[in-house]
Design an enzyme around this catalytic site. Structure first.
Site, PDB file in Angstrom:
ATOM      1  N   HIS A 236       0.904  -1.345  -0.215  1.00 38.97           N
ATOM      2  CA  HIS A 236       0.066  -0.031  -0.062  1.00 38.97           C
ATOM      3  C   HIS A 236       1.004   1.321   0.277  1.00 38.97           C
ATOM      4  CE1 HIS A 236       0.964  -0.258   4.115  1.00 38.97           C
ATOM      5  NE2 HIS A 236       0.619   0.930   4.329  1.00 38.97           N
ATOM      6  N   HIS A 238       1.679   4.652   2.034  1.00 37.82           N
ATOM      7  CA  HIS A 238       1.407   5.635   3.251  1.00 37.82           C
ATOM      8  C   HIS A 238       1.675   6.908   2.932  1.00 37.82           C
ATOM      9  CE1 HIS A 238       1.145   6.806   7.647  1.00 37.82           C
ATOM     10  NE2 HIS A 238       2.078   7.503   7.224  1.00 37.82           N
TER      11      HIS A 238
END
Length: 264
Positions: A236, A238
């Site tokens: 992912h 951040h």
């Protein structure tokens, strides 16, 4: 004494020859009386054939009038030729002036168009540089800002997470300068960018980096590929927005992006 009779009829004046003969007879008579001296004889001899047309001066007058007429006609022709030449020269000068004016107008128009195109390009570049984009194209927020949980040392999420597969292109959200590029501890491989308005953005858990410290970046420029490095449970991105370069100066990333025109 007997005299010869004259035929009846209209009286006719003496002919030129008769007058001439009579003149000669009179002169001869004068000569016999001594009235006309010997010097007169050559003069009379010279005019024996009578006065000619040339002797009267009439031919000289006619010739002078003819010459004068020819001179005047020639002068008129010269004046007409001069006027025609002047008109032609004026027409050529007018044509050159019009051509020069047309060239000047064309140059001015081309210059104005170039300047307008340059201004448009500068404006487009200014807009592009002042435009912000999402750090991941076609993605969405999977974890909100300030979400709580034991995964974060501060007790809450200091940024937002964007859903991403391994190797997705991560982009700079706006124009700025890279102030950090490398390992960031719990952030894994990360990039921090300082923007023109004095704010900072951070991109964490990257699989690889595409920029280095000091590099200038523009909106949408690739700065790395998404991954799961550092304190991460899976691939992912951040993303954080900060008022300073250090941890703890975070602000709401969604509000930050939306304030710069990014729809989330």
């Amino acid at each position: 004494m007997a005299f010869g009779s004259r035929a009846a009829g209209k009286h006719r004046g003496s002919s030129r020859l008769s007058r001439k003969t009579a003149g000669y007879a009179g002169v001869a008579a004068l000569a016999t009386t001594g009235v006309v001296g010997t010097l007169a004889a050559p003069a009379f001899a010279a005019t024996d054939k009578g006065p000619s047309m040339e002797d009267t001066g009439l031919n000289a007058v006619v010739t002078a009038e003819d010459v004068a007429g020819q001179v005047e006609a020639q002068a008129d022709a010269q004046r007409a030729a001069a006027e025609a030449a002047a008109l032609k020269a004026q027409a050529e000068a007018d044509a050159k002036a019009r051509a020069a004016e047309a060239r000047q107008k064309a140059e001015e128009k081309a210059k104005a168009e170039r300047e307008a195109a340059e201004r448009a390009a500068r404006e487009e570049e200014r807009k592009r540089l002042n435009t912000f984009v999402s750090p991941l194209a076609g993605s969405y927020v999977s974890t909100q800002y300030r979400a709580g949980g034991g995964m974060w040392s501060s007790g809450s999420h200091t940024g937002i997470d964007f859903h991403a597969n391994e190797g997705s292109v991560v982009r700079a959200v706006g124009v700025g300068t890279v102030v950090e590029a490398g390992w960031g501890g719990a952030y894994g491989n990360n990039v921090v960018i300082r923007h023109a308005d004095g704010t900072y953005t951070q991109y964490g858990h990257l699989n690889s980096l595409s920029v280095s410290v000091g590099q200038q970046v523009t909106p949408g420029q690739q700065i790395g590929l998404s991954g799961s490095t550092g304190n991460s449970s899976g691939p992912h991105l951040h993303f954080e927005a900060r008022t300073g370069a250090n941890y703890g100066s975070d602000i709401d990333p969604i509000a930050y992006l939306r304030s710069h025109g990014v729809s989330l």
